[in-house]
Design an enzyme around this catalytic site. Structure first.
Site, mmCIF file in Angstrom:
data_model
loop_
_atom_site.group_PDB
_atom_site.id
_atom_site.type_symbol
_atom_site.label_atom_id
_atom_site.label_comp_id
_atom_site.label_asym_id
_atom_site.label_seq_id
_atom_site.Cartn_x
_atom_site.Cartn_y
_atom_site.Cartn_z
ATOM 1 N N ALA A 63 53.523 19.206 64.718
ATOM 2 C CA ALA A 63 53.204 20.550 65.199
ATOM 3 C C ALA A 63 54.454 21.183 65.801
ATOM 4 O O ALA A 63 55.451 20.519 66.021
ATOM 5 C CB ALA A 63 52.114 20.452 66.252
ATOM 6 N N GLY A 102 49.710 17.025 63.153
ATOM 7 C CA GLY A 102 49.080 18.117 62.418
ATOM 8 C C GLY A 102 49.420 18.095 60.930
ATOM 9 O O GLY A 102 48.621 18.524 60.096
ATOM 10 N N GLU A 105 47.090 15.648 59.479
ATOM 11 C CA GLU A 105 45.736 16.210 59.542
ATOM 12 C C GLU A 105 45.512 17.219 58.418
ATOM 13 O O GLU A 105 44.449 17.265 57.806
ATOM 14 C CB GLU A 105 45.487 16.880 60.903
ATOM 15 C CG GLU A 105 45.356 15.869 62.028
ATOM 16 C CD GLU A 105 45.006 16.530 63.344
ATOM 17 O OE1 GLU A 105 45.836 17.321 63.833
ATOM 18 O OE2 GLU A 105 43.913 16.278 63.868
ATOM 19 N N GLU A 125 49.703 11.677 68.192
ATOM 20 C CA GLU A 125 49.444 12.632 69.288
ATOM 21 C C GLU A 125 49.350 11.985 70.664
ATOM 22 O O GLU A 125 49.794 12.571 71.651
ATOM 23 C CB GLU A 125 48.147 13.410 69.016
ATOM 24 C CG GLU A 125 48.260 14.512 67.987
ATOM 25 C CD GLU A 125 48.136 14.050 66.547
ATOM 26 O OE1 GLU A 125 48.163 12.837 66.294
ATOM 27 O OE2 GLU A 125 48.018 14.913 65.669
#
Ligand code: NAI
Length: 684
Positions: A63, A102, A105, A125
């Site tokens: 991210a 992310g 994901e 994370e």
């Protein structure tokens, strides 16, 4: 279309390319771009599928952490992933480099994942104090099962593509060109949507699930993010996907703004910034292949291991054969232990040790590119070693000292080439500790410094640049902290109370337990050496000297601030020490008072903050955040508290100023008070 995403067409397959260098972070622009691409894919009847691929060196590696401190802007990642799932045409994630957080994901939102060998995938994370917030805790268990998902997410594992394939985290490893391979894979899917959300969570043995959770909590020291990750995975397994996603997102949003997550983000940026050295910009480091290490004691042996692990040729030098043999045996035992613990295979260990040679003849240093000296901490010994080194080392070799406190310039001037001399201050055990202070002497050349920093990186250390000042960064701050803790035992606390308070703050060990472990005699010797130049009016705590005079040097003598019974594990409180402390207070006319844990923590931290501000003002280190990295990676400061500078910033400048007034008052004569403003980033 967004600049960060390109749309290309190959026959009936769309190629969606993420182009957000350097790491293709999933920032706002990327999210907009992917949404636009999905719309275009859906509306173009000639297209039957798409691949999403990273431009440059990587897929979406993570991210954009800068976004995490403020309200998140739409479209957020879950909306993008929902659009991928809602798109009637299959979308394939084509992975290379890293697909983490992310990025992974988003890949989990696709209909399939293909990767080239070497790609790293995972959901790290929790290492940033948060949990996956865009479906990671929901989709990963549907691929790998609940216990494995807990293990991976709670440890923040990064898994290589081949291993990921075995675990079910990706669908195939592409041989050859990724783009071509992914397009071929997309055509094979022939219009089928195969989202992970359509799968059920595989059933598992409840005992295995419980064991995985307990183990994760233990390893994760019960941190809030680890607990939250386990809850998000376990407590939602029986629910539908949408409900699970909502619960996960809410937990992510709460954690994102927690002080722990802010501290860990601060450290992430601190680490990134620590590699920037404006003064060395454009200086190409020397290529280093052979390293000489002088002294095969505690530090020398550890430094040699570190260099062998990083692929260097190592020549280890000692004064006499027995000391050399001891050093070499220590290294051999270390590698045997690694093999026994299955951390290294025998072949690799043999290869590493084959790069090591030992000698008492300095002539073997004639062709090394870098020498690291780790002999006794004595200025005359060091000067003699460097003078001798000057005679044998080839021109251009970098000459480094591992001194903890000595004046690097005095050492450098024992040679005819002070520009080639730097400090490389490792921490014990040198093959384990990440911190490396790279010390800049007055004459050190940019080339020598750039080379030392580069070697530090290759050794997989965190190199922090420091000027040549007493104790450099870490030991100087640690000394101020220990001094303040000594003040507190003189005023009324006892060592075990101070240690307990600081351990409950999160330090691995309290200062008195640390002193006993590393030996009280070293600091005693140093105090004696400084006695003549010390300000006679400055407050001086006699207690450690009294302990040393009684032969209590810490663990190695069975007694220091605590007593260590032979055969017994751990330390016990010693009434003799309490008597010494009470007598010390009485001799100064101090009436002892109970000091609460909160005051102990506050004063200990403030003493670090005060010293940090002093050394920043003196220009000992380049930036305030380096200080946090030093304390965390070298001194057991708890990571999730972000370091003393982060702690100070959280407290705020006004509060800090009055805190320091109080600290100055309590510390008495000789206390140097700083101006803490230097610790705060300047307003733009
Ligand atoms: P040590 O006493 O374990 O090892 C020193 C070694 O150097 C001994 O084996 C000795 O035989 C050898 N030696 C002495 N003079 C020599 C010479 N002229 N030629 C070749 N070998 C010689 O000491 P330790 O703890 O390894 O410390 C070494 C240096 O590292 C010191 O400067 C110390 O301040 C520094 N340091 C120590 C740390 C620690 O925690 N022990 C941490 C960071 C730095």
């Amino acid at each position: 279309m967004s600049n960060a995403v390109h749309f290309e067409i190959e026959g009936d397959v769309a190629v969606i390319i993420i182009d957000n260098p350097p790491i293709n972070a999933g920032s706002l622009d990327v999210r907009h771009g992917v949404l636009e691409a999905i719309e275009r894919l859906g509306s173009d009847a000639a297209l039957s599928a798409a691949i999403i691929i990273g431009g440059g060196k990587t897929f979406i590696a993570g991210a954009d952490l800068k976004e995490f401190g403020a309200p998140l802007q739409d479209p957020q990642l879950p909306a993008v992933i929902a659009a991928i799932e809602a798109c009637p045409k299959p979308m394939i994630a084509a992975l290379h480099g890293a697909a983490l957080g992310g990025g992974y994901e988003l890949a989990l939102g696709c209909d399939a994942r293909v990767a080239v060998a070497g790609t790293l995938v995972g959901l790290p994370e929790v290492t940033l104090g948060i949990i996956p917030g865009a479906g990671g805790t929901q989709r990963l268990p549907r691929l790998v099962g609940l216990p494995a998902a807990i293990r991976m997410i709670c440890a923040g594992e990064r898994i290589e593509a081949r291993a990921a394939l075995k675990l079910g985290m990706i669908d195939t490893v592409v041989e050859g060109d990724l783009r071509e391979g992914a397009i071929a894979f997309a055509r094979q899917l022939a219009g089928q949507k195969t989202p992970i959300r359509a799968r059920a969570v595989p059933a598992c043995d409840p005992a295995e699930l419980e064991a995985a959770s307990q183990q994760a909590l233990k390893v994760g020291r019960n941190r809030p993010a680890v607990r939250a990750a386990i809850e998000a995975i376990r407590n939602t397994a029986h629910l539908g996907m949408d409900e699970g996603l909502a619960i996960e997102r809410a937990s992510f949003q709460t954690l994102r703004l927690s002080s722990e997550a802010r501290a860990l983000r601060h450290l992430f940026f601190a680490e990134r910034d620590s590699a920037k050295h404006p003064a060395l910009k454009g200086v190409a480091p020397l290529a280093i292949a052979r390293i000489g290490v002088i002294g095969a004691g505690t530090m020398g042996a550890g430094i040699a291991i570190s260099a062998l692990d990083a692929g260097y040729q190592v020549r280890l030098i000692e004064r006499e054969e027995p000391a050399l043999a001891r050093g070499l045996a220590y290294i051999a035992e270390y590698y045997a232990g690694r093999i026994a613990a299955k951390k290294l295979d025998a072949e690799a260990a043999t290869e590493r040790q084959a790069r090591l040679s030992g000698s008492t003849d300095w002539a073997v240093l004639g062709d090394v590119d870098l020498v690291i000296e780790a002999v006794f901490e004595d200025i005359d010994v060091k000067k003699e070693v460097f003078a001798r080194l000057d005679a044998v080392a080839c021109q251009g070799a970098i000459l480094a000292s591992n001194t903890s406190y000595l004046d690097l310039d005095a050492i450098a001037h024992a040679t005819s080439r002070p520009e080639d001399v730097v400090g490389l201050h490792f921490f014990s055990p040198a093959h384990v500790m990440k911190l490396l202070e790279v010390v800049r002497g007055a004459a050190s050349s940019p080339l020598a410094l750039a080379t030392a920093l580069e070697v530090g990186k290759r050794l997989r250390k965190l190199p922090i640049l420091s000027a040549n000042a007493f104790g450099f960064i870490g030991n100087r701050i640690y000394s101020a902290y220990r001094r303040q803790c000594e003040f507190m035992i003189e005023e009324g606390a006892y060592p075990e109370q101070v240690d307990a308070a600081l351990e409950s703050f999160g330090f691995a060990m309290g200062p008195f337990a640390v002193a006993d472990m590393s030996g009280l005699d070293i600091a005693w010797r140093m105090r004696k050496a400084q006695a003549a130049t010390r300000d006679p009016h400055a407050r001086y705590v006699q207690i450690p000297d009294t302990l040393c005079e009684a032969g209590r040097f810490g663990r190695k003598t069975g007694a220091g601030y605590y007593r260590y019974e032979p055969g017994a594990k751990g330390k016990t409180v010693d009434p003799v020490v309490l008597g010494v402390i009470d007598a010390a207070s009485a001799s100064k006319g101090l009436s002892r008072r109970a000091i609460a844990a909160e005051e102990i923590q506050r004063r200990a931290l403030l003493s670090m903050v005060n010293e940090a501000a002093l050394l920043l003002a003196e220009g000992v280190c380049e930036r305030a955040s380096d200080i946090d990295l030093v304390l965390i990676n070298g001194y057991g400061f708890p990571r999730w508290e972000g370091g003393p500078v982060f702690w100070a910033r959280e407290r705020g400048l006004a509060a800090l100023k009055s805190d320091l007034d109080e600290l100055e008052h309590l510390s008495g004569a000789g206390f140097m008070r700083s101006n803490p403003e230097v610790l705060f980033p300047r307003e733009a």
